[in-house]
Motif scaffolding. Structure first.
Motif, short mmCIF file in Angstrom:
data_model
loop_
_atom_site.label_atom_id
_atom_site.label_comp_id
_atom_site.label_asym_id
_atom_site.label_seq_id
_atom_site.Cartn_x
_atom_site.Cartn_y
_atom_site.Cartn_z
N ALA A 1 1.63 -8.38 -1.89
CA ALA A 1 0.94 -7.54 -3.05
C ALA A 1 0.02 -6.33 -2.85
CB ALA A 1 0.90 -8.47 -4.18
N LEU A 2 -0.96 -7.03 -2.11
CA LEU A 2 -2.43 -6.23 -1.96
C LEU A 2 -1.85 -5.00 -0.92
CD1 LEU A 2 -5.04 -8.91 -1.33
CD2 LEU A 2 -4.54 -7.61 -3.56
N MET A 3 -1.03 -5.31 0.14
CA MET A 3 -0.60 -4.41 1.01
C MET A 3 -0.03 -3.14 0.13
SD MET A 3 -1.97 -5.10 3.88
CE MET A 3 -2.95 -6.24 2.55
N ALA A 4 1.26 -3.55 -0.83
CA ALA A 4 1.85 -2.71 -1.67
C ALA A 4 0.71 -1.63 -2.41
CB ALA A 4 2.98 -3.48 -2.12
N GLN B 1 -5.04 -7.38 -11.99
CA GLN B 1 -4.86 -8.81 -11.79
C GLN B 1 -4.92 -9.15 -10.57
OE1 GLN B 1 -2.61 -6.44 -12.50
NE2 GLN B 1 -0.67 -6.98 -12.05
N HIS B 2 -4.98 -8.34 -9.37
CA HIS B 2 -5.05 -8.62 -8.00
C HIS B 2 -6.52 -8.74 -7.58
CE1 HIS B 2 -1.03 -8.84 -8.63
NE2 HIS B 2 -0.65 -7.58 -8.43
N VAL B 3 -7.70 -8.18 -8.37
CA VAL B 3 -8.81 -7.99 -8.07
C VAL B 3 -9.37 -9.16 -7.15
CG1 VAL B 3 -11.55 -7.61 -8.36
CG2 VAL B 3 -9.67 -6.20 -9.51
N SER B 4 -9.28 -10.23 -7.60
CA SER B 4 -9.97 -11.69 -7.05
C SER B 4 -9.24 -12.02 -5.84
CB SER B 4 -9.66 -12.94 -7.90
OG SER B 4 -8.35 -13.04 -8.08
N TRP B 5 -7.86 -11.41 -5.47
CA TRP B 5 -7.29 -11.73 -4.34
C TRP B 5 -8.11 -11.02 -3.13
CZ3 TRP B 5 -1.31 -10.84 -5.75
CH2 TRP B 5 -1.03 -11.75 -6.61
N LEU C 1 6.79 6.09 3.15
CA LEU C 1 8.22 6.50 2.19
C LEU C 1 8.56 5.74 1.48
CD1 LEU C 1 10.21 8.22 5.09
CD2 LEU C 1 8.94 9.45 3.51
N ALA C 2 8.32 4.13 1.31
CA ALA C 2 8.68 3.21 0.66
C ALA C 2 7.92 1.86 1.02
CB ALA C 2 9.99 2.91 0.56
N ALA C 3 7.55 1.21 0.09
CA ALA C 3 7.14 -0.13 0.23
C ALA C 3 7.66 -1.23 -0.61
CB ALA C 3 5.26 -0.02 0.14
N GLU C 4 7.88 -2.34 -0.06
CA GLU C 4 8.57 -3.51 -0.98
C GLU C 4 9.97 -2.99 -1.53
OE1 GLU C 4 7.30 -6.53 -1.52
OE2 GLU C 4 6.06 -6.22 0.18
N ASP D 1 9.38 -4.71 3.60
CA ASP D 1 7.85 -4.37 3.48
C ASP D 1 7.52 -2.95 3.44
OD1 ASP D 1 7.80 -7.20 3.06
OD2 ASP D 1 6.63 -7.48 4.85
N TRP D 2 7.98 -2.27 4.35
CA TRP D 2 7.28 -0.99 4.73
C TRP D 2 8.35 -0.02 5.31
CZ3 TRP D 2 6.01 2.25 8.69
CH2 TRP D 2 5.39 3.71 8.39
N PHE D 3 8.61 1.14 4.94
CA PHE D 3 9.48 2.10 5.63
C PHE D 3 8.74 3.38 5.46
CE2 PHE D 3 13.21 5.25 5.19
CZ PHE D 3 13.34 5.19 6.58
N GLY D 4 8.60 4.01 6.70
CA GLY D 4 8.01 5.42 6.82
C GLY D 4 8.03 6.09 8.19
#
Length: 226
Positions: A80-83, A94-98, A121-124, A139-142
């Motif tokens: 989620a953080l990578m995305a 909501q992801h700050v603590s992560w 080009l796209a993530a997740e 996960d990732w396309f680019g």
């Protein structure tokens, strides 16, 4: 990372081909009404669809002996953080603590981004192979090193089955692009990006064996009889 005008201009044909593949993948997912629920289960028009990772798990290629809810949650948070890093429009409060929990992996990823300057080009991206009736989340396309590329983020140790995953995702990504519009079927590189908890630059491992796709298809056949 943002490209310069010159860099993006030079990549226009490549980017166009990548966007064509991405849009084709999205089109087939929408047309087949493929969805992913909170339990990480895929469905097509209300009917369960086997996922890439679940197929490998069913036949024992993925060793579940060391799997725990904690490890699964850690992987979900890091993905989620990578995305979030790649798609700033994604809600992130909501992801700050992560970030504090995974600061090493975060730095590992940032350093790789700064070094390689990939174009996302796209993530997740949800992908679906209508022939094999299997779905997955790419996960990732680019564009990486001036080549279209599929990447899977990994926060754990390297494993041979990772190559089977990327083969399946790439096959699904291309499933609808063959014969689509301008009949573009570009060469796509694939691999896994391993994040390091010590914050060192993430390591890319290329997956290139044609047999990866064949092994996955064999595993898929066996998984359907389990």
């Amino acid at each position: 990372m943002a490209d310069t005008v010159l860099d993006r201009t030079a990549r226009v044909p490549l980017i166009a081909a990548g966007e064509l593949v991405r849009d084709a993948a999205k089109a087939i997912v929408l047309r087949k009404q493929v969805t992913l629920n909170a339990g990480h289960q895929y469905h097509r028009a209300g009917t369960p669809v086997l996922g890439v990772t679940e197929a490998l798990r069913r036949v024992g290629i993925i060793d579940d002996r060391w799997w725990t809810e904690e490890h699964a949650e850690r992987g979900t948070q890091i993905h989620a953080l990578m995305a979030r890093t790649l798609t700033p429009a994604t809600p992130w409060i909501q992801h700050v603590s992560w970030w504090d929990q995974h600061i090493g992996s975060g730095w590992s990823f940032y350093r790789w981004l700064n070094e390689k300057q990939p174009l996302t080009l796209a993530a997740e991206l949800l992908v679906y192979d209508p022939v094999s009736d299997v779905a997955g989340t790419l996960d990732w396309f680019g564009v990486l090193d001036d080549t279209l590329c599929v990447l899977d983020w990994k926060s754990g140790a390297e494993a041979s089955w990772h190559a089977l995953q990327t083969a399946a995702y790439t096959h699904a990504l291309l499933a609808e692009s063959r014969g689509y519009q301008q009949r573009v079927t570009p060469r796509i590189r694939r691999g896994a990006l391993y994040l390091h908890e010590n914050g060192s630059v993430a390591t890319f491992r290329a997956h290139y064996k044609p047999s990866d796709a064949q092994i996955f298809q064999a595993a898929l056949l066996v998984a359907r009889f389990r």
